[in-house]
Design a protein around this motif. Structure first.
Motif: not given
Length: 264
Positions: A61-66, A72-73, A78-81
């Protein structure tokens, strides 16, 4: 000849030295200033957008790629890291505990930021020198790009670097042949995917030492990033994770020491 490396720098926290934040209260200066860099080969420069998008694509559900880590929650962080830890880059962070700083030392605008960034540049220079045998392309130098911060003159910062090069402090060991002072610049976070990656790195380390509203810390993001954190033969605290002053003098509590223990 082109640069061998590119490095991107961002910070988490501010350089205010009074009215520090307290758990359960809104507002105030952060207790820590964390400045981080991510470095990778110049030949990967165009891949950074794809790397950033590979994170955004995983966030439901993230609308922007930025990407902005603080928006973030926990699960998304965790996923980003985890994604950043799989990339061909290296991370370096300097963490300044501000409460132990005596009054009257940093009185000029951006003075603390400049001083801490010199530690970061120092370690970036070592990293470039260490990896040169594995990166034969280019001229061995690094192009450094900052995330633009309000009220900071990057012309003044280039002058600061030139002054240190011409009159090196006794305790400074920057490997100057790899630092291209003239190429130091700044760009806006939202327009540069690489700056969005280093924003996540700086925020990850800050989460381990800066208490949230409830007085808690989260070292998991930094722990996940350990595989891409600069070290020499397992020595992280002198290289990829620089704590100022020495962590023994920072008044760390038990939770914060768990972060330090990750990198001992």
């Amino acid at each position: 000849m082109s640069h061998s490396y590119v490095a991107f720098i961002d910070e988490s926290g501010d350089d205010g030295l009074q009215k520090f934040r307290e758990p359960g209260r809104r507002g105030g200066s952060t207790n820590w200033l964390v400045i981080s860099a991510c470095l990778f080969r110049q030949s990967y420069h165009l891949d950074a957008v794809r790397w950033r998008d590979s994170i955004s694509d995983k966030l439901v559900n993230k609308k922007s790629r930025n990407l902005h880590f603080m928006d973030l929650n926990h699960g998304q962080r965790i996923v980003a890291a985890q994604t950043i830890a799989s990339l061909p880059l290296r991370a370096v962070s300097v963490l300044a505990a501000k409460r132990p700083i005596p009054a009257g030392i940093y009185t000029s605008k951006n003075q603390l930021y400049f001083y801490m960034t010199r530690y970061l540049i120092e370690r970036l220079s070592w990293l470039c020198r260490d990896y040169r045998p594995h990166v034969p392309e280019g001229d061995g130098r690094v192009k450094i790009t900052f995330s633009r911060r309000g009220g900071m003159s990057y012309e003044n910062f280039r002058g600061y670097l030139q002054h240190m090069k011409n009159h090196p402090p006794a305790d400074m060991k920057i490997h100057w042949p790899v630092i291209d002072i003239d190429a130091v610049d700044a760009q806006d976070h939202k327009s540069n995917a690489s700056l969005q990656l280093v924003d996540a790195i700086a925020s990850s380390y800050a989460a381990a030492v800066e208490a949230d509203f409830y007085g808690n810390y989260e070292p998991r993001y930094a722990e996940i990033l350990k595989p891409v954190t600069y070290n020499r033969i397992g020595n992280y605290l002198s290289y990829g994770v620089k704590v100022v002053p020495k962590y023994d003098d920072c008044g760390l509590d038990e939770q914060q020491m768990k972060f330090v223990d990750l990198f001992k």
